[in-house]
Motif scaffolding. Structure first.
Motif, short mmCIF file in Angstrom:
data_model
loop_
_atom_site.label_atom_id
_atom_site.label_comp_id
_atom_site.label_asym_id
_atom_site.label_seq_id
_atom_site.Cartn_x
_atom_site.Cartn_y
_atom_site.Cartn_z
N UNK A 415 24.47 -40.81 98.52
CA UNK A 415 23.20 -41.45 98.21
C UNK A 415 22.47 -41.87 99.48
N UNK A 416 23.21 -42.42 100.42
CA UNK A 416 22.58 -42.86 101.66
C UNK A 416 22.22 -41.68 102.55
N UNK A 417 22.95 -40.57 102.43
CA UNK A 417 22.57 -39.37 103.18
C UNK A 417 21.18 -38.89 102.77
N UNK A 418 20.90 -38.97 101.46
CA UNK A 418 19.56 -38.59 100.99
C UNK A 418 18.50 -39.49 101.59
N UNK A 419 18.79 -40.78 101.68
CA UNK A 419 17.84 -41.72 102.29
C UNK A 419 17.59 -41.35 103.75
N UNK A 420 18.66 -41.11 104.47
CA UNK A 420 18.55 -40.85 105.90
C UNK A 420 17.75 -39.58 106.19
N UNK A 421 17.81 -38.61 105.28
CA UNK A 421 17.07 -37.36 105.47
C UNK A 421 15.63 -37.47 105.01
N UNK A 422 15.29 -38.59 104.38
CA UNK A 422 13.95 -38.79 103.84
C UNK A 422 13.03 -39.42 104.88
N UNK A 423 11.89 -38.79 105.15
CA UNK A 423 10.97 -39.29 106.18
C UNK A 423 10.43 -40.67 105.83
N UNK A 424 10.22 -40.93 104.54
CA UNK A 424 9.70 -42.24 104.14
C UNK A 424 10.70 -43.34 104.50
N UNK A 425 12.00 -43.07 104.28
CA UNK A 425 13.01 -44.06 104.64
C UNK A 425 13.08 -44.23 106.16
#
Length: 456
Positions: A415-425
């Motif tokens: 779940x946090x990997x998805x966040x880290x790859x997200x430019x908004x995050x």
């Protein structure tokens, strides 16, 4: 009457059975048809090129240890490397295509079979270089590596590069600010020995648009941003293939843009592209620009995929604040082994610096900065722990710069990997880090420096 002929059989053969004789004969025939002088060729597994303004690295990875010889040839400038005991295969054939036109130091590479069992690489150069060639034993996912580091003869000065990259607006702000006496103090004459901890300059400083206390700053504030890992060292890898080195660089670049837009603030990156920087050089770069803060950015992994949350670390004087903190520090400190450092050129001055932990004022300021940043990133992500953690991270050991290490999230958690790859995050994380930095300076404004000290 005929005499019996003399015994012509070798005593050793008399003691051997028929089966043993057959085996010996087979072995002899093998020796006759297979020259013993031709050993098995070493297989090249991969070739990689990492261009950067600091230096360009070429890595050759083999199944076995690679033997080589090298020489510099002048007019025009060339580096010639002979690889022994290998054959020219498709992997080596791909090396010339990996050179970019934008490479600061390499014009092109020619590779081919020089003589039986020897492949010659000819690196045509754009400028004079100081090469460092060394081998590395297998570590992590890598086999045996031969590293060719091409450094410029004139070393890149991080302070000069920072000044040149500063925007005209920032430079003007630094020049027109209220400047103190230009006679350097003792600490300014010896910036490598000591730095006085920040103290407030005004009793009642004004506030800015965010309601934060804004001190009167009489000079440019310099913040060193350290994107973890890079080049040969990918850092942690998420289950979906996200690389820590990519995430940390992206967040650091976003934070740098925000800092550079602030009045009287500027940021420098210990790496601004995908290349490897040894831990000691990261610290030295920050010290050479006389950074006011050092912020190392990471997105690490843990042995348990359910581990989650953001953390902020400072250097520990006694020991790690938790088992997980110690594990993470040991993993990060192994970066030099993964990335590949030439141990023969290790900075002796840094070895002394890392042991100098007597500047307790610096550690106190590091803790103040860490608390300010932790409070801000807690608004955009779950905190792994609600308190500042401590561990023996090598990049936090500059004795004269308040330093923190931020774990933006666990890349090992899907779940946090998805966040880290997200430019908004990534944008949110950069915003939170900036707010934390500004809160720190609101309560701990930096001391004035003379113009002379800033240009040293």
């Amino acid at each position: 009457m005929f005499e019996r002929p003399p015994n012509l059989t070798h005593p050793l053969l008399e003691s051997m059975s028929r089966r043993q004789l057959l085996k010996a004969g087979g072995a002899l025939m093998t020796l006759l048809v297979s020259p013993v002088s031709l050993a098995a060729d070493t297989r090249i597994l991969a070739v990689r090129v990492w261009p950067a303004q600091d230096y360009t690295r070429i890595t050759l990875e083999g199944a076995d240890a690679l033997k080589f010889s090298s020489q510099i040839v002048k007019n025009p400038e060339r580096l010639v490397v002979d690889l022994e005991g290998i054959e020219f295969d498709s992997v080596l054939q791909s090396l010339p295509s990996k050179i970019l036109d934008s490479d600061p130091y390499i014009k092109l590479i020619r590779a081919g079979r020089n003589r039986p069992g020897v492949v010659r690489l000819v690196v045509e150069l754009k400028t004079e270089i100081k090469p460092q060639l060394f081998t590395l034993p297998p570590v992590g996912n890598y086999g045996h590596r031969l590293v060719l580091d091409l450094f410029p003869v004139q070393e890149v000065d991080p302070l000069l590069a920072l000044i040149q990259k500063s925007s005209p607006e920032s430079a003007a702000a630094g020049q027109t600010a209220d400047a103190p006496d230009t006679t350097p103090t003792r600490s300014e004459r010896q910036p490598e020995l000591a730095r006085t901890p920040p103290r407030a300059l005004d009793k009642a400083p004004p506030t800015d648009r965010d309601g934060l206390t804004r001190p009167k700053v009489t000079r440019m504030i310099t913040i060193a941003l350290d994107p973890g890992h890079g080049g040969e060292d990918p850092g942690a890898v998420g289950r979906a293939g996200t690389l820590e080195k990519d995430v940390t660089l992206s967040i650091a670049q976003r934070l740098k843009a925000r800092i550079d837009n602030e009045p009287n603030m500027r940021a420098m990156l210990t790496r601004d592209a995908d290349f490897f920087v040894p831990l000691g050089q990261r610290v030295n770069k920050a010290r050479r620009v006389q950074a006011d803060l050092f912020v190392s950015i990471h997105a690490d992994a843990f042995i348990k995929p359910e581990a989650r949350g953001s953390s902020v670390f400072i250097l520990s004087e006694r020991g790690a604040s938790s088992t997980a903190a110690k594990w993470l520090a040991n993993k990060e400190n192994a970066s030099d082994l993964i990335g590949g450092i030439n141990v023969r050129t290790r900075d002796a001055h840094l070895a002394r610096t890392l042991l100098d932990l007597s500047q307790t004022a610096t550690l106190k300021d590091s803790n103040k900065l860490a608390k300010a940043v932790l409070g801000e990133i807690g608004d955009i992500n779950t905190l792994h722990k609600n308190a500042v953690e401590e561990a023996g991270f090598a990049v936090l050991k500059a004795p004269d710069i308040p330093s923190i290490l931020v774990e933006t999230a666990f890349i090992s958690n899907p779940e946090e990997e998805k966040k880290l790859a997200d430019e908004a995050y990534q944008d949110k994380m950069a915003d939170a880090l900036l707010r934390g930095i500004k809160k720190y300076f609101a309560k701990n404004p930096p001391l004035a420096k003379s113009k002379l000290a800033m240009l040293e």
